[in-house]
Design a protein around this motif. Structure first.
Motif, PDB file in Angstrom:
ATOM      1  N   GLY A  75      -8.120  -5.454   6.856  1.00 19.39           N
ATOM      2  CA  GLY A  75      -7.240  -5.036   6.169  1.00 19.39           C
ATOM      3  C   GLY A  75      -7.784  -3.946   5.070  1.00 19.39           C
TER       4      GLY A  75
ATOM      5  N   ARG B  42       0.843  -5.343   4.263  1.00 22.51           N
ATOM      6  CA  ARG B  42      -0.284  -5.988   5.178  1.00 22.51           C
ATOM      7  C   ARG B  42       0.386  -7.322   5.667  1.00 22.51           C
ATOM      8  NH1 ARG B  42      -6.089  -7.882   3.259  1.00 22.51           N
ATOM      9  NH2 ARG B  42      -5.562  -9.866   3.839  1.00 22.51           N
TER      10      ARG B  42
ATOM     11  N   GLN C  37      -8.899  -8.419  19.184  1.00 22.46           N
ATOM     12  CA  GLN C  37      -8.279  -9.380  18.380  1.00 22.46           C
ATOM     13  C   GLN C  37      -6.808  -9.428  18.679  1.00 22.46           C
ATOM     14  OE1 GLN C  37     -10.214 -11.523  16.629  1.00 22.46           O
ATOM     15  NE2 GLN C  37      -8.472 -12.510  15.563  1.00 22.46           N
ATOM     16  N   ASP C  38      -6.382  -8.349  18.844  1.00 23.46           N
ATOM     17  CA  ASP C  38      -4.739  -8.324  18.670  1.00 23.46           C
ATOM     18  C   ASP C  38      -4.276  -7.104  19.436  1.00 23.46           C
ATOM     19  OD1 ASP C  38      -2.066  -8.520  16.251  1.00 23.46           O
ATOM     20  OD2 ASP C  38      -2.059  -8.068  18.503  1.00 23.46           O
TER      21      ASP C  38
ATOM     22  N   THR D  38      -5.365 -10.563  11.714  1.00 25.25           N
ATOM     23  CA  THR D  38      -5.443  -9.112  12.332  1.00 25.25           C
ATOM     24  C   THR D  38      -5.354  -8.287  10.916  1.00 25.25           C
ATOM     25  OG1 THR D  38      -4.520  -9.373  14.432  1.00 25.25           O
ATOM     26  CG2 THR D  38      -4.363  -7.063  13.476  1.00 25.25           C
ATOM     27  N   GLY D  39      -4.441  -8.620   9.855  1.00 29.13           N
ATOM     28  CA  GLY D  39      -4.288  -7.688   8.739  1.00 29.13           C
ATOM     29  C   GLY D  39      -3.755  -6.604   9.297  1.00 29.13           C
ATOM     30  N   LYS D  40      -3.080  -6.413  10.123  1.00 30.87           N
ATOM     31  CA  LYS D  40      -2.419  -5.044  10.501  1.00 30.87           C
ATOM     32  C   LYS D  40      -1.186  -4.595   9.336  1.00 30.87           C
ATOM     33  CE  LYS D  40       0.793  -7.028  13.614  1.00 30.87           C
ATOM     34  NZ  LYS D  40       0.956  -7.323  15.101  1.00 30.87           N
ATOM     35  N   LEU D  41      -1.216  -3.382   9.438  1.00 30.01           N
ATOM     36  CA  LEU D  41      -0.243  -2.758   8.395  1.00 30.01           C
ATOM     37  C   LEU D  41       1.175  -2.611   9.071  1.00 30.01           C
ATOM     38  CD1 LEU D  41      -2.422  -0.070   6.610  1.00 30.01           C
ATOM     39  CD2 LEU D  41      -1.607  -2.311   5.560  1.00 30.01           C
TER      40      LEU D  41
ATOM     41  N   TYR E 171       0.206   5.553   1.298  1.00 34.58           N
ATOM     42  CA  TYR E 171      -0.810   6.178   1.937  1.00 34.58           C
ATOM     43  C   TYR E 171       0.054   7.802   1.851  1.00 34.58           C
ATOM     44  CZ  TYR E 171      -3.897   2.617   3.771  1.00 34.58           C
ATOM     45  OH  TYR E 171      -4.729   1.593   4.049  1.00 34.58           O
TER      46      TYR E 171
ATOM     47  N   PHE F 197      -3.638   7.495  15.353  1.00 29.42           N
ATOM     48  CA  PHE F 197      -4.561   7.165  14.370  1.00 29.42           C
ATOM     49  C   PHE F 197      -5.475   6.084  14.460  1.00 29.42           C
ATOM     50  CE2 PHE F 197      -2.781  10.036  10.999  1.00 29.42           C
ATOM     51  CZ  PHE F 197      -1.290   9.897  11.265  1.00 29.42           C
TER      52      PHE F 197
ATOM     53  N   HIS G 296      -6.146  -4.102  17.665  1.00 26.29           N
ATOM     54  CA  HIS G 296      -7.378  -4.362  16.430  1.00 26.29           C
ATOM     55  C   HIS G 296      -8.331  -4.928  17.261  1.00 26.29           C
ATOM     56  CE1 HIS G 296      -8.777  -7.425  13.523  1.00 26.29           C
ATOM     57  NE2 HIS G 296      -9.404  -6.330  13.411  1.00 26.29           N
TER      58      HIS G 296
ATOM     59  N   PHE H 187      -9.026   5.285   7.355  1.00 29.18           N
ATOM     60  CA  PHE H 187      -8.272   6.104   8.505  1.00 29.18           C
ATOM     61  C   PHE H 187      -8.766   7.451   8.577  1.00 29.18           C
ATOM     62  CE2 PHE H 187      -4.233   3.863   9.515  1.00 29.18           C
ATOM     63  CZ  PHE H 187      -4.062   2.943   8.506  1.00 29.18           C
TER      64      PHE H 187
ATOM     65  N   PHE I 212       1.425  -0.234  14.741  1.00 31.94           N
ATOM     66  CA  PHE I 212       0.072  -0.750  15.188  1.00 31.94           C
ATOM     67  C   PHE I 212       0.195  -0.863  16.678  1.00 31.94           C
ATOM     68  CE2 PHE I 212      -3.264  -3.767  14.812  1.00 31.94           C
ATOM     69  CZ  PHE I 212      -3.083  -4.673  16.040  1.00 31.94           C
TER      70      PHE I 212
ATOM     71  N   TYR J  97      -8.939  -0.254  14.172  1.00 31.24           N
ATOM     72  CA  TYR J  97      -7.492  -0.086  14.422  1.00 31.24           C
ATOM     73  C   TYR J  97      -7.159   1.065  15.171  1.00 31.24           C
ATOM     74  CZ  TYR J  97      -7.759  -4.182  10.980  1.00 31.24           C
ATOM     75  OH  TYR J  97      -8.102  -5.109  10.016  1.00 31.24           O
TER      76      TYR J  97
ATOM     77  N   LEU K 167      -4.594  10.182   7.202  1.00 36.56           N
ATOM     78  CA  LEU K 167      -3.897   9.055   5.992  1.00 36.56           C
ATOM     79  C   LEU K 167      -4.822   8.920   5.193  1.00 36.56           C
ATOM     80  CD1 LEU K 167      -2.111   6.645   8.170  1.00 36.56           C
ATOM     81  CD2 LEU K 167      -1.172   8.292   6.719  1.00 36.56           C
TER      82      LEU K 167
ATOM     83  N   PHE L 168       0.762  -1.238   0.007  1.00 38.21           N
ATOM     84  CA  PHE L 168       0.239   0.144  -0.084  1.00 38.21           C
ATOM     85  C   PHE L 168       0.809   1.307   0.002  1.00 38.21           C
ATOM     86  CE2 PHE L 168      -4.019  -1.990   1.265  1.00 38.21           C
ATOM     87  CZ  PHE L 168      -3.609  -3.038   1.634  1.00 38.21           C
TER      88      PHE L 168
ATOM     89  N   TYR M 291      -3.432   3.089  15.528  1.00 40.62           N
ATOM     90  CA  TYR M 291      -1.863   3.057  15.242  1.00 40.62           C
ATOM     91  C   TYR M 291      -1.591   4.475  15.750  1.00 40.62           C
ATOM     92  CZ  TYR M 291      -2.558  -0.271  11.470  1.00 40.62           C
ATOM     93  OH  TYR M 291      -2.564  -1.570  10.735  1.00 40.62           O
TER      94      TYR M 291
ATOM     95  N   TYR N  31      -8.692  -0.553   5.079  1.00 39.24           N
ATOM     96  CA  TYR N  31      -8.730   0.259   5.817  1.00 39.24           C
ATOM     97  C   TYR N  31      -9.376   1.774   5.451  1.00 39.24           C
ATOM     98  CZ  TYR N  31      -5.147  -2.380   8.735  1.00 39.24           C
ATOM     99  OH  TYR N  31      -4.484  -3.324   9.097  1.00 39.24           O
TER     100      TYR N  31
END
Lengths: 114, 112
Positions: free
Chosen positions: B99, A94, B55-56, A99-102, A36, B91, B48, B103, B45, B33, A44, A34, B35, B101
């Motif tokens: 995924g 990603r 979740q995390d 979780t799919g966190k970035l 941003y 954020f 979540h 923001f 991060f 999420y 963002l 990605f 951040y 997103y």
């Protein structure tokens, strides 16, 4: 561990010239990549993403990015820079997880001068 | 469709005080999420939520940070007590699918 690197803290270009903002990544498996952008005093904003398919991805505001698997790079490009493109740019990958966190790079400040 | 809303947009507090940041996600987005970007560094991060469940939370820096999402709608992030190194931009993002997103504009926190 997955990681993203943006080797340049700042990129300076003249208006009308092409611009490139560099990004390299390290992931196991196929990357979801990605870009941003953060304009001053704004949040963002999503520019573009690569999931699969054509290596050249086109995004918002005339930006594009080229996915290069052999060089593990995902450089952001624009053929002709505008002063209004001046902003902070973040590359991200990603994480492959529930979780799919970035995972973000450090950010590159783009300064376009008239 | 309304975007992700965060407030306050800016907060300046003294070391040792408490601050609560709020995030209102896009309606219907189960994933939320948090951040944080500390000055000059990468965006990292924090945690979540899926609906009201964490979740995390592997990115939460320490137990001075507490995040909640009551009822699976808006979320709060409380810092108590705040330290100088907590300064940065926080954020929030939400998504329908993992995924994807959107923001918010962020909350700039300054601890003095």
């Amino acid at each position: 561990a997955q990681s993203v690197a943006q080797p340049e803290d700042q990129v300076n270009v003249a208006e009308g010239n092409p611009l490139t903002v560099k990004c390299t990544y390290s992931v196991s498996g196929n990357p979801y990549l990605f870009w941003y952008v953060q304009y001053p005093n704004r949040g963002l904003q999503f520019l573009l993403k690569y999931i699969t398919g054509d290596n050249l991805v086109k995004g918002s505001y005339g930006f594009e990015a080229e996915f290069n698997k052999s060089q593990t790079s995902f450089h952001l490009k624009k053929p002709s820079a505008l002063v209004s493109d001046s902003a902070l740019y973040f590359c991200a990958v990603r994480e492959i997880s529930n979780t799919g966190k970035l995972i973000f790079g450090q950010g590159t400040t783009l300064q376009v001068k008239p | 469709e309304a975007g992700v809303t965060q407030f306050p947009s800016h907060s300046v507090i003294e070391k040792g005080q408490t601050v609560t940041l709020r995030c209102d996600p896009i309606s219907g987005h189960d994933n939320l999420y948090w951040y944080r970007r500390v000055m000059g560094k990468e965006i990292k991060f924090l945690l979540h939520f899926v609906k009201e469940s964490k979740q995390d939370e592997s990115g939460m820096p320490n137990n001075r940070f507490l995040a909640e999402r009551t009822g699976g709608t808006y979320s709060t992030l409380k810092v108590q007590p705040a330290e100088l190194e907590d300064s940065g931009v926080y954020f929030c993002a939400s998504s329908q699918v993992v995924g994807g997103y959107t923001f918010g504009s962020g909350t700039r926190l300054t601890v003095v």
